[in-house]
Design an enzyme around this catalytic site. Structure first.
Site, short mmCIF file in Angstrom:
data_model
loop_
_atom_site.label_atom_id
_atom_site.label_comp_id
_atom_site.label_asym_id
_atom_site.label_seq_id
_atom_site.Cartn_x
_atom_site.Cartn_y
_atom_site.Cartn_z
N ASN A 397 21.06 0.27 -4.85
CA ASN A 397 20.59 -0.66 -3.82
C ASN A 397 20.34 -2.03 -4.44
OD1 ASN A 397 19.41 -1.30 -1.08
ND2 ASN A 397 17.64 -1.77 -2.40
N GLU A 398 20.92 -3.04 -3.83
CA GLU A 398 20.69 -4.44 -4.17
C GLU A 398 20.75 -4.72 -5.67
OE1 GLU A 398 17.35 -6.01 -1.99
OE2 GLU A 398 18.53 -5.95 -0.15
N GLU A 487 20.75 -2.80 6.03
CA GLU A 487 19.38 -3.26 6.24
C GLU A 487 19.40 -4.55 7.05
OE1 GLU A 487 16.77 -3.71 2.86
OE2 GLU A 487 17.55 -1.90 1.90
N LYS A 551 7.97 -3.92 8.20
CA LYS A 551 9.24 -3.94 8.94
C LYS A 551 9.50 -2.65 9.71
CE LYS A 551 11.38 -7.46 6.08
NZ LYS A 551 10.48 -7.38 4.91
#
Ligand code: BDP
Length: 580
Positions: A397-398, A487, A551
Site C-alpha cells: 500500500n502506497e 481509497e 473517514k
C-alpha cells in the site's frame, strides 16, 4: 487448514503480564517464570487494557501455566498463534521453542519437552519497538509510515494443538467454477499410509465425492478430479464445500483436516475482472481491524455486525488494508460472499516523512529487506490461499513508487506472489498517480485518491476535475488494465454539521463520496470503488487526526454517519455484474 480431529487446548483468557521497559527480561530469565501482579486478556492488544500501557511500545511478557493430560502423551504438541507481535519469542517449561516476526499471520512451534499429567509454563515475549526495518516501518509510536495505531500484544487466539507423528502439514486447493478440483497435500510420516479424501456440502449432509487412496508415500501428493454438479461460489450465492483429508494407517485414523472451499474462476481480460466468466464491479471499503479496548482484535460479534452493515449498505467487496485480517474475519467473507483483495503489512503511507529519498532507495534495494517482504507475502498466501473470497492480492500500500528502485521492489513482489499462486491476479494500491513507475507490473491498477481533501481543500468539484485528468492519462497509458479506486474519502466528525458542506462535517463527507461515486461509475475503465474507510479507527497522534481517523462511514462503535445513508442508495444502485 482446520481440524475437528486434533485435540486442542485453547489458551485464550487472562494471562500474567509484565511490561519490560528496560529490556532486562531475558537476562533475568523471565522465561522461567516472572513475578507480576498485572493481568492481561488474550486475544487483544495490550494498549487499551490499561491507560498506563496505552502509548507503550517495546517489550512485554505474558505467562500462563497449563495442565496437559497424560492421554496426549504419544502426540506431537504444537503451540499455534493466530497473530501476535510485532516480534514474538516463546518458551515452554523454560525452553525456547521459537521466534516469529510480523503481527498479522499465523505461526506455530513444535514443543518437544512437554510435562504430561502436569502443568506446563508458557512464557511469551512480545517486542513491538518501532523500527524502520519492520513491516510496516516506524520510528516512534507517533512517527510511522502507516496511519493506524501501533498496537502491540497477542491480539489473536492462541492454542495448543496435538497431532499424531503422521500428520498433514499443508494443503493447497485450486478450483474452477466447472468443478475442477486440484489439491496438493503435504504430509509428514515415517511410512506409507492411506489417504481418505471427501468433499461434502456446507451443511455436511451430502457427500459429493469420496476417494480412498492406498499406499501413499509421505511428502507431496497431488489429487485432481472434475467434480460434477457443484454450484459455483459467487457474491449472490456463496456456495461453500468442505474438503476433508485424512491419514489412515492399518484402518486407524491418524489425522484429519479440512478446508472450506468454493468453486470459482477469476480472470482479468478485456479491461474487466471476470468472476465465473462474468465481469464484476467491486463496491466496498478499505477496512481496519480496530475496536475500542480490544485494539487490533475484532471480536466475533463486531465482525458479524460489520458484515451485516456492509451488506445493508450494498457492498460486495473489501481490501484487507493494510495487513492480512484474521481467519474469523475472512471466514465471514467466504460465507457472506465478499470479494476480498488480500494485502500484507508492506504499508508505506507517508514514508517520506520518516526517511529521505536516499534512505528509501537503500532500504528497498537491500536483499535482506526484499527477502523479508517476500516472507511476509508467503505467510499471508499460505494462510489464506484456499479461500474463495480472496480474488486478488495487493502486494503493498502506497509505496513511494515514483522511485525506480521501489518500482523494482514491487516488480519482484508481484513476480514472487505469482510464482506462489498463479491462480489470482495481482495489484498494489498506489497514491503516486501519473508519476507511478510500477503500474505496468500489475494485472489491475489500484489507485488511492484524496483530491478535495488533502488537496483542493473545501473544493470537491475541483478535486474531482484534477483526478479525472490523471485517470484519463493512466487509462491512456494502460488501456487494457482495469482500474479500481482503492481509497477515496473525507473525515467527518459525527454530529458536526454544516450548510454549506465544509470539511470535517458529515455533509462534506457525504457530498464528496456521492460526487466521486457518481463521476467514477460513468468511466468504463473503472471496475471498483472502495471507500476509505468502513469505520473510524485509531491512529498515531498528529495535528491532522482527532485521536481517530474519521473517514469512517460508520463511527468506531459502528453507528452510521450521514454518508452511510447516502451510500446505501448509491451502492445498492450499482449492480455487481458489469456490462462486458
Ligand atoms: C492513505 C492510506 C491510509 C490512510 C488514508 C488517510 O493508505 O492508510 O488512512 O490515506 O489519510 O494514504 O486517511
Amino acid at each position: 487448514m482446520r481440524s475437528w480431529f486434533r485435540p486442542r487446548i485453547q489458551l485464550d483468557g487472562f494471562w500474567k503480564f509484565k511490561v519490560d521497559r528496560e529490556g532486562i527480561g531475558e537476562k533475568e530469565k523471565w522465561f522461567e517464570g516472572f513475578v507480576s501482579s498485572d493481568l492481561i486478556y488474550v486475544p487483544s492488544s495490550w494498549n487499551e487494557q490499561n491507560p498506563e500501557w496505552d502509548q507503550y511500545t517495546g517489550i512485554a511478557w505474558y505467562q500462563k501455566d497449563i495442565y496437559i493430560d497424560t492421554n496426549l502423551r504419544n502426540k506431537i504438541a504444537w503451540i499455534v498463534f493466530k497473530g501476535a507481535g510485532y516480534r514474538t519469542k516463546v518458551w515452554v517449561n523454560s525452553i525456547s521453542v521459537g521466534e516469529h516476526e510480523g503481527s498479522f499471520t499465523e505461526f506455530k512451534f513444535r514443543i518437544d519437552k512437554v510435562s504430561y499429567g502436569d502443568f506446563n509454563r508458557i512464557v511469551v515475549k512480545i517486542d513491538n519497538t518501532p523500527s524502520i526495518d519492520a513491516l510496516p516501518p516506524a520510528r516512534e509510536v507517533n512517527v510511522t509510515a502507516f496511519d493506524f495505531f501501533h498496537y502491540g500484544g497477542i491480539h489473536r487466539p492462541v492454542y495448543l494443538e496435538f497431532t499424531d507423528s503422521c500428520y498433514i502439514d499443508d494443503m493447497t486447493v485450486y478450483t474452477k467454477a466447472d468443478g475442477m478440483l486440484k489439491t496438493s497435500i503435504d504430509t509428514v510420516c515415517d511410512r506409507v499410509f492411506d489417504l481418505r479424501i471427501e468433499l461434502l456440502d456446507k451443511e455436511m449432509k451430502k457427500v459429493v465425492l469420496e476417494e480412498y487412496i492406498r499406499n501413499v508415500k509421505p511428502g507431496r501428493y497431488v489429487y485432481e478430479k472434475k467434480v460434477n454438479g457443484v454450484k459455483p461460489w459467487n457474491p449472490e450465492e456463496p456456495n461453500l464445500y468442505i474438503l476433508v483429508v485424512e491419514i489412515v494407517i492399518d484402518g486407524v485414523l491418524r489425522d484429519s483436516i479440512y478446508e472450506r472451499i468454493g468453486f470459482r474462476d477469476i480472470e482479468i481480460k478485456n479491461g474487466r475482472i471476470y468472476l465465473n466468466e462474468k465481469p464484476v464491479f467491486l463496491k466496498g471499503f478499505g477496512r481496519h481491524e480496530d475496536f475500542p479496548v480490544t485494539g487490533k482484535y475484532l471480536p466475533g460479534a463486531v465482525l458479524i455486525r460489520d458484515f451485516y452493515l456492509m451488506k445493508k449498505i450494498g457492498a460486495n467487496s473489501f481490501r484487507t488494508s493494510h495487513y492480512p485480517y484474521s481467519d474469523e474475519h475472512l471466514d465471514l467473507a467466504d460465507e457472506f460472499g465478499f470479494m476480498v483483495i488480500l494485502e500484507p503489512s508492506t504499508c508505506y503511507s507517508g514514508i517520506g516523512r520518516i526517511l529521505s529519498r536516499d534512505e528509501i532507495v537503500k532500504l528497498f534495494s537491500r536483499d535482506d529487506y526484499i527477502a523479508k517482504a517476500k516472507k511476509f507475502v508467503e505467510e499471508m498466501v499460505k494462510q489464506h490461499k484456499n479461500r474463495p473470497s480472496v480474488i486478488m492480492y495487493s502486494v503493498t500500500n502506497e509505496p513511494p513508487s515514483d522511485i525506480p528502485e521501489v518500482a523494482e521492489f514491487i516488480k519482484k513482489l508481484v513476480q514472487f506472489v505469482k510464482e506462489l499462486d498463479p491462480s489470482r491476479p495481482v495489484t498494489f494500491a498506489s497514491h503516486r498517480s501519473v508519476a507511478d513507475l510500477a503500474l505496468g507490473y500489475v494485472d489491475v491498477i489500484s489507485l488511492n485518491y484524496y483530491r478535495g481533501w488533502y488537496s483542493e481543500w473545501g473544493d470537491i468539484d475541483k478535486g474531482i476535475e484534477v483526478m479525472l485528468k490523471e485517470l484519463e492519462e493512466i487509462h491512456r497509458r494502460f488501456p487494457d488494465k482495469p482500474i479500481i479506486i482503492t481509497e477515496f474519502g473525507a473525515d467527518a466528525i459525527t454530529g458536526l454539521h454544516s450548510d454549506p458542506p465544509q470539511m470535517w462535517s458529515e455533509e462534506y463527507q457525504a457530498e464528496m463520496l456521492k460526487k466521486y461515486i457518481e463521476t467514477l461509475t460513468k468511466k468504463n475503465y473503472i471496475v471498483g470503488l472502495h471507500i476509505w474507510n468502513f469505520a473510524d479507527f485509531r491512529t498515531p497522534q498528529n495535528p491532522g487526526r482527532t485521536i481517530l481517523n474519521r473517514k469512517g462511514v460508520f463511527t468506531r462503535d459502528r453507528q452510521p454517519k450521514l454518508s452511510a445513508l447516502i451510500m446505501k442508495d448509491l451502492f445498492n444502485k450499482i449492480p455487481t455484474h458489469m456490462q462486458q
